[in-house]
Design an enzyme around this catalytic site. Sequence first.
Site, mmCIF file in Angstrom:
data_model
loop_
_atom_site.group_PDB
_atom_site.id
_atom_site.type_symbol
_atom_site.label_atom_id
_atom_site.label_comp_id
_atom_site.label_asym_id
_atom_site.label_seq_id
_atom_site.Cartn_x
_atom_site.Cartn_y
_atom_site.Cartn_z
ATOM 1 N N GLY A 1 118.918 25.783 0.702
ATOM 2 C CA GLY A 1 119.993 25.954 -0.261
ATOM 3 C C GLY A 1 119.844 27.288 -0.955
ATOM 4 N N GLN B 1 120.927 33.313 -7.581
ATOM 5 C CA GLN B 1 119.685 33.717 -6.927
ATOM 6 C C GLN B 1 119.798 35.047 -6.199
ATOM 7 O OE1 GLN B 1 119.001 29.538 -5.126
ATOM 8 N NE2 GLN B 1 116.948 30.397 -5.398
ATOM 9 N N CYS C 1 110.953 26.984 -4.516
ATOM 10 C CA CYS C 1 112.197 27.686 -4.808
ATOM 11 C C CYS C 1 112.072 29.123 -4.340
ATOM 12 C CB CYS C 1 112.480 27.642 -6.317
ATOM 13 S SG CYS C 1 113.999 28.494 -6.812
ATOM 14 N N LEU C 2 113.136 29.633 -3.729
ATOM 15 C CA LEU C 2 113.134 31.009 -3.253
ATOM 16 C C LEU C 2 113.024 32.003 -4.406
ATOM 17 C CD1 LEU C 2 115.901 30.780 -0.502
ATOM 18 C CD2 LEU C 2 113.419 30.646 -0.217
ATOM 19 N N HIS D 1 118.900 20.472 -6.996
ATOM 20 C CA HIS D 1 118.197 21.738 -7.184
ATOM 21 C C HIS D 1 119.174 22.902 -7.257
ATOM 22 C CE1 HIS D 1 114.527 24.359 -6.277
ATOM 23 N NE2 HIS D 1 115.542 25.199 -6.137
ATOM 24 N N GLU D 2 120.124 22.948 -6.334
ATOM 25 C CA GLU D 2 121.065 24.074 -6.304
ATOM 26 C C GLU D 2 122.067 24.012 -7.462
ATOM 27 O OE1 GLU D 2 120.304 26.506 -4.543
ATOM 28 O OE2 GLU D 2 118.803 25.395 -3.405
ATOM 29 N N HIS E 1 120.553 25.373 -10.593
ATOM 30 C CA HIS E 1 120.571 26.840 -10.687
ATOM 31 C C HIS E 1 121.830 27.332 -11.406
ATOM 32 C CE1 HIS E 1 117.081 28.479 -8.728
ATOM 33 N NE2 HIS E 1 117.239 27.750 -7.648
#
Length: 218
Positions: free
Chosen positions: A71, A76, A129-130, A171-172, A175
């Site tokens: 995702g 991000q 997480c990225l 999670h997304e 953000h």
Amino acid sequence: MCAAADRARRPSLVEQVEELLATGGPLPLVEAGEPVLRQPVAPYDGELPPALLDRFVDALRLTMRAAPGVGLAAPQVGVALRIAVIEDPAPVPEEVRVARERVPQPFRVLVNPSYEPVGAERAAFFEGCLSVPGWQAVVARPAAVRLTGLDERGRALDEVFSGWPARIVQHETDHLDGVLYLDRADLRSFSSNRAMAEHWNAPTPHGAARALGFRLPE
């Protein structure tokens, strides 16, 4: 005054996205500590022309796959748009698939998503997480959620997700509200990727909970 304002003028979202896309290839990822990751994003309201939106979505997909991740939210890559993409081919062993209820998810675009729990059950697993590279921590989340919003064509989304897909959409969507997974994590579980590979690669975090001294949901 006016000159100072002009110097301080931020590019419009259209200008920002066009500049990002001009470089070609995966977009640079924004990491924790950047304000854009901590600012709730207003609902998307057609700020990008349709052709530019399509190009931006394609770039998010390319960036997510290259990372790789399951995702990616617009903040991000430094863009304050309430848009995220998800996709999970779920190439995991059978015991992991069963323990985490991780099933393949097709590529999809989430515009103005929001979620609410379905039932009281919670599940806890390590997340990464990225935008927080190199680390993971255990997060207890609702095991099932109802996701509402739109897709990139403005069509309504209203779907119940459970298991690992529910974790991804939470999670997304978080953000887009300025929330990182660490805000919801048990920080006693905070582990480097090296420690994860050496100690905590089991399908569930029960061994980590015993060794590191944190509690899991009943």
